[in-house]
Enzyme design. Sequence first.
Site, PDB file in Angstrom:
ATOM      1  CD1 TRP A  31      -2.709  -1.705   0.859  1.00  0.00           C
ATOM      2  CD2 TRP A  31      -3.459   0.407   0.927  1.00  0.00           C
ATOM      3  NE1 TRP A  31      -4.063  -1.738   0.678  1.00  0.00           N
ATOM      4  CE2 TRP A  31      -4.549  -0.446   0.716  1.00  0.00           C
ATOM      5  CE3 TRP A  31      -3.680   1.784   1.003  1.00  0.00           C
ATOM      6  CZ2 TRP A  31      -5.850   0.014   0.587  1.00  0.00           C
ATOM      7  CZ3 TRP A  31      -4.977   2.242   0.883  1.00  0.00           C
ATOM      8  CH2 TRP A  31      -6.047   1.363   0.668  1.00  0.00           C
ATOM      9  CG  HIS A  97     -10.238   0.868   6.926  1.00  0.00           C
ATOM     10  ND1 HIS A  97     -11.512   0.859   6.414  1.00  0.00           N
ATOM     11  CD2 HIS A  97      -9.796  -0.408   6.874  1.00  0.00           C
ATOM     12  CE1 HIS A  97     -11.833  -0.379   6.080  1.00  0.00           C
ATOM     13  NE2 HIS A  97     -10.812  -1.162   6.342  1.00  0.00           N
TER      14      HIS A  97
HETATM   15  C1  DLZ Z   1      -7.692  -0.979   3.918  1.00  0.00           C
HETATM   16  C2  DLZ Z   1      -6.502  -0.089   3.990  1.00  0.00           C
HETATM   17  C3  DLZ Z   1      -6.654   1.313   4.034  1.00  0.00           C
HETATM   18  C4  DLZ Z   1      -7.990   1.982   4.022  1.00  0.00           C
HETATM   19  N1  DLZ Z   1      -5.598   2.118   4.078  1.00  0.00           N
HETATM   20  C5  DLZ Z   1      -4.336   1.583   4.110  1.00  0.00           C
HETATM   21  C6  DLZ Z   1      -3.198   2.416   4.170  1.00  0.00           C
HETATM   22  O1  DLZ Z   1      -3.252   3.659   4.154  1.00  0.00           O
HETATM   23  N2  DLZ Z   1      -1.986   1.805   4.236  1.00  0.00           N
HETATM   24  C7  DLZ Z   1      -1.825   0.442   4.253  1.00  0.00           C
HETATM   25  O2  DLZ Z   1      -0.683  -0.038   4.338  1.00  0.00           O
HETATM   26  N3  DLZ Z   1      -2.900  -0.365   4.169  1.00  0.00           N
HETATM   27  C8  DLZ Z   1      -4.138   0.160   4.084  1.00  0.00           C
HETATM   28  N4  DLZ Z   1      -5.238  -0.654   3.996  1.00  0.00           N
HETATM   29  C9  DLZ Z   1      -5.028  -2.114   3.827  1.00  0.00           C
HETATM   30  C10 DLZ Z   1      -4.864  -2.898   5.147  1.00  0.00           C
HETATM   31  O3  DLZ Z   1      -3.588  -2.660   5.729  1.00  0.00           O
HETATM   32  C11 DLZ Z   1      -4.990  -4.404   4.880  1.00  0.00           C
HETATM   33  O4  DLZ Z   1      -4.111  -4.773   3.848  1.00  0.00           O
HETATM   34  C12 DLZ Z   1      -6.397  -4.817   4.500  1.00  0.00           C
HETATM   35  O5  DLZ Z   1      -7.327  -4.378   5.454  1.00  0.00           O
HETATM   36  C13 DLZ Z   1      -6.503  -6.360   4.373  1.00  0.00           C
HETATM   37  O6  DLZ Z   1      -6.203  -6.996   5.619  1.00  0.00           O
END
Ligand code: DLZ
Length: 158
Positions: A31, A97
Amino acid sequence: MATVLHNLSDYDPSSVSDASNMCFGIVVSEWNTEITGALLDGAVKTLEKYGALPENIHVKTVPGSFELIYGAHQMTLNGSYDAIIILGSVIRGETPHFDYICQGVTYGIASLNATSEIPIIYGLLTTDNMEQAKDRCGGKFGNKGNECAIDAIKMAKF
Ligand code: DLZ
């Protein structure tokens, strides 16, 4: 943490041990790849600057920051690392989240640190926006990846 008085890439070089005999695991989240890629680059370059061999720096990716806990746990079971670094970037959105993920990762990694034999270094950027994240992955506040690498060497020595 970056503050007006502390740049993430600042440290006392004389306090850092030679890392040529050390082995490091890095788990990095996909992400916000622009940010986490820069964190990874900073961490690897700093480990190598202190002598770590490229073949002794093992990088695994996970889909998001929440999976950093599982990734780090799996690396602790491997048993061959002197320290493990987690790298992620969570950017505040308009859903809860942000808080859930930040708290989940923080508690998860804290819990692993209390129970595992191998130190885990916490490289999770938690910022309100993308600009703040860029400031901390090679921008005006330095690079959290550099800081994590130095901490990993110090904790491996510990
Ligand atoms: C779902 C999500 C959101 C909204 N934002 C981020 C973020 O800013 N940075 C990040 O590393 N991951 C985000 N995720 C994904 C969650 O970490 C995770 O991969 C999912 O909820 C699946 O378990």
